[in-house]
Design an enzyme around this catalytic site. Structure first.
Site, PDB file in Angstrom:
ATOM      1  CG  HIS A 177     -53.215  33.686  41.223  1.00 45.80           C
ATOM      2  ND1 HIS A 177     -53.552  32.365  41.378  1.00 45.80           N
ATOM      3  CD2 HIS A 177     -53.961  34.146  40.201  1.00 45.80           C
ATOM      4  CE1 HIS A 177     -54.455  32.027  40.475  1.00 45.80           C
ATOM      5  NE2 HIS A 177     -54.727  33.104  39.739  1.00 45.80           N
ATOM      6  CB  ALA A 224     -60.933  59.733  38.704  1.00 43.30           C
TER       7      ALA A 224
END
Length: 161
Positions: free
Chosen positions: A79, A121
Site C-alpha cells: 500500500h 537467513a
C-alpha cells in the site's frame, strides 16, 4: 494443491491449471503458498522449500538454478501510505540465475536479486542487490562478494514431500 505429497502433482496443477510458467527440474515443496500464481515465472533447476509465500500479483521472475529456502516471503504489492486513498503499488521481483535466498527472508516489491547473489537467513530485502554479492540483515546490505565459479545445479527432492 500445495499440500499434496507429490512434486509431480503440484508441478502439473500449478503449470496446467494455474498458469505458472515453470521450467524443468523445479521442486516446489509442500506448504508453499501462491497468491496469483499466473503472475509467476520459474526457470529450470529451481527449489522452493516449505513454508514459502510467493506473491505473483505484481509479477515474479525466478531464473535458473535458484534455491529459495524455508519460509521465504516474496511480496510484489504494498500500500502507498502517502496516498489519501491508500492505493496499492505493484512492482515485479526478479531473482537472477544462481541465487540463494536464505530461510525466513523477506523480499519486498520492486527488488532485483543480482546473478549469483546470496541473501542471508532472516534478511529484509527492500533494495536491489548487485550481482555476486552476499547480503544480510534488516535492512539487507552487501557484506562481501561471492565466488563466481558456480559448479552445482539446484535439485532437491525428498520422497513424498
Amino acid at each position: 494443491v500445495c499440500y499434496t505429497p507429490s512434486y509431480a502433482i503440484r508441478y502439473f496443477v500449478l503449470k496446467n491449471f494455474y498458469g505458472v510458467k515453470v521450467g524443468k527440474n523445479v521442486y516446489i515443496h509442500m506448504g508453499v503458498k501462491f497468491l496469483k500464481p499466473w503472475g509467476v515465472t520459474i526457470g529450470n533447476n529451481v527449489n522452493i522449500q516449505m513454508g514459502s509465500f510467493i506473491d505473483g500479483r505484481g509479477g515474479i521472475i525466478i531464473e535458473d538454478n535458484v534455491d529459495i529456502t524455508i519460509g521465504v516471503k516474496i511480496l510484489t504489492q504494498q500500500h502507498n501510505l502517502q496516498d489519501s486513498f491508500y492505493t496499492t503499488d505493484s512492482r515485479p521481483v526478479y531473482i537472477s540465475t544462481n541465487s540463494v535466498i536464505g530461510s525466513f527472508s523477506l523480499i519486498m516489491p520492486g527488488v532485483t536479486i543480482g546473478k549469483g547473489s546470496v541473501i542471508g537467513a532472516g534478511s529484509v530485502v527492500s533494495k536491489s542487490i548487485p550481482e555476486w554479492s552476499i547480503a544480510v540483515g534488516n535492512p539487507c546490505i552487501v557484506k562481501k562478494n561471492r565466488n563466481q565459479e558456480i559448479n552445482y545445479t539446484i535439485g532437491y527432492a525428498r520422497p513424498f514431500h
